[in-house]
Design a protein around this motif. Sequence first.
Motif, short mmCIF file in Angstrom:
data_model
loop_
_atom_site.label_atom_id
_atom_site.label_comp_id
_atom_site.label_asym_id
_atom_site.label_seq_id
_atom_site.Cartn_x
_atom_site.Cartn_y
_atom_site.Cartn_z
N THR A 73 0.84 -1.19 0.00
CA THR A 73 0.00 0.00 0.00
C THR A 73 0.88 1.24 0.00
OG1 THR A 73 -1.67 -1.20 1.26
CG2 THR A 73 -1.81 1.19 1.27
N VAL A 74 0.49 2.24 -0.79
CA VAL A 74 1.27 3.47 -0.90
C VAL A 74 0.35 4.67 -0.64
CG1 VAL A 74 2.62 4.96 -2.43
CG2 VAL A 74 2.91 2.48 -2.53
N LEU A 75 0.87 5.58 0.19
CA LEU A 75 0.23 6.89 0.38
C LEU A 75 1.06 7.90 -0.39
CD1 LEU A 75 -0.30 6.76 4.26
CD2 LEU A 75 -1.97 6.15 2.47
N PHE A 76 0.51 8.47 -1.45
CA PHE A 76 1.18 9.53 -2.19
C PHE A 76 0.86 10.83 -1.45
CE2 PHE A 76 0.92 6.24 -5.41
CZ PHE A 76 2.19 6.31 -5.97
N LEU A 77 1.90 11.48 -0.93
CA LEU A 77 1.69 12.55 0.03
C LEU A 77 2.29 13.88 -0.39
CD1 LEU A 77 0.58 13.04 2.94
CD2 LEU A 77 2.86 12.46 3.77
N ASP A 78 1.45 14.89 -0.34
CA ASP A 78 1.86 16.28 -0.49
C ASP A 78 2.17 16.81 0.91
OD1 ASP A 78 2.28 18.82 -1.62
OD2 ASP A 78 0.16 19.35 -1.47
N ILE A 79 2.85 17.95 1.02
CA ILE A 79 3.14 18.53 2.34
C ILE A 79 2.34 19.81 2.55
CG2 ILE A 79 4.91 19.66 3.74
CD1 ILE A 79 6.88 17.55 2.82
N ASP A 80 2.52 20.80 1.69
CA ASP A 80 1.85 22.09 1.88
C ASP A 80 0.34 21.92 1.68
OD1 ASP A 80 4.21 23.56 2.42
OD2 ASP A 80 4.65 23.58 0.27
N GLY A 81 -0.42 22.31 2.69
CA GLY A 81 -1.87 22.14 2.65
C GLY A 81 -2.32 20.78 3.17
N VAL A 82 -1.36 19.92 3.51
CA VAL A 82 -1.68 18.60 4.06
C VAL A 82 -1.06 18.47 5.45
CG1 VAL A 82 -1.50 16.10 3.72
CG2 VAL A 82 -1.84 17.60 1.74
N LEU A 83 0.26 18.45 5.51
CA LEU A 83 0.95 18.41 6.81
C LEU A 83 1.26 19.82 7.32
CD1 LEU A 83 3.52 15.51 6.24
CD2 LEU A 83 1.19 15.39 7.15
N ALA A 84 1.52 20.72 6.40
CA ALA A 84 1.76 22.13 6.74
C ALA A 84 0.50 22.89 6.33
CB ALA A 84 2.98 22.66 6.00
N PRO A 85 -0.33 23.26 7.30
CA PRO A 85 -1.62 23.89 6.99
C PRO A 85 -1.47 25.21 6.25
CG PRO A 85 -1.48 23.29 9.31
CD PRO A 85 -0.11 23.12 8.73
N LYS A 86 -2.50 25.49 5.46
CA LYS A 86 -2.59 26.79 4.78
C LYS A 86 -3.14 27.77 5.80
CE LYS A 86 -3.72 25.05 0.21
NZ LYS A 86 -4.79 25.03 -0.81
N GLN A 87 -2.29 28.59 6.35
CA GLN A 87 -2.72 29.58 7.33
C GLN A 87 -1.61 30.59 7.54
OE1 GLN A 87 -3.31 27.05 10.74
NE2 GLN A 87 -1.27 27.37 11.49
N ILE A 88 -1.94 31.65 8.24
CA ILE A 88 -0.92 32.60 8.65
C ILE A 88 -0.31 32.05 9.93
CG2 ILE A 88 -0.49 34.95 9.46
CD1 ILE A 88 -2.90 35.80 7.71
N PHE A 89 0.99 31.91 9.93
CA PHE A 89 1.66 31.27 11.06
C PHE A 89 1.96 32.26 12.17
CE2 PHE A 89 2.90 28.59 7.41
CZ PHE A 89 2.31 27.41 7.84
N ASP A 90 1.84 31.78 13.37
CA ASP A 90 2.24 32.58 14.53
C ASP A 90 3.75 32.69 14.53
OD1 ASP A 90 -0.39 32.83 15.43
OD2 ASP A 90 -0.28 30.94 16.53
N PRO A 91 4.26 33.83 14.92
CA PRO A 91 5.72 33.97 15.00
C PRO A 91 6.27 33.07 16.11
CG PRO A 91 4.63 35.92 15.86
CD PRO A 91 3.55 35.04 15.32
N TYR A 92 7.50 32.68 15.93
CA TYR A 92 8.16 31.86 16.94
C TYR A 92 9.61 32.30 17.01
CZ TYR A 92 9.90 29.31 12.88
OH TYR A 92 10.50 28.98 11.69
#
Length: 168
Positions: free
Chosen positions: A3-22
Amino acid sequence: MKTVLFLDIDGVLAPKQIFDPYALEPDLKYRLAQEKNDPSIEKLPDTLVNQVYHHFDKESCTLIRQLADQFDASIVLTTSWRLFFSLEQMKAILNIFDLGPYVTGMTEEGIPRYRVIQDYVMHHGIDRFVVIDDLNMMRQFPNHFVHARFRFEKEQYDCVRKLLSWQV
C-alpha cells in the motif's frame, strides 16, 4: 500487496494559514536528532528544522502515521519539496514527526503532478494507493484520492481508511 500513500506537504501536513511567530531555537535540531535517534536531522539547516517543527500540524502527522501503521503503507512524496531536497533530507525532515521511516520514495520531477503519480504507479505496479493532496485530483484518481483543503484532518483520515479498505 503493498500500500502506498502519495503525500503532499503544503496544505496537508503544513496547513494553509498565517503562522504565529516563533523564536528560532538554534539547538532544536540537535535536541530532535537526539530524541529521534536520527543524526541526519542535525545536517538540516536550523531555519528549516524550526519551520517544520513550528508549522507542521502535529495531529495531521499523527493521522498519516496511524494510516501507514494500520495499512502497512509506505509514503511516496509528491510535494514540490522533493525538487529542493534529496530523499534522505526529506526522510530527516519528516522524521521530526516520526514519519521518516515510512518514506520510501519520491515521484520524478515533472508536471502536471497527477502525471508523475500515474507514471510512478504504472512503473512500480502499485494497485493499492491513495493520493493525499490539497490540489484536487479527484478526476484523475477516482476512488484513489482524498482532498485535504487546508490540512489533513480526521474527516480525510476516515476517507483514506475507507478507500484503502475497498481496494483489498
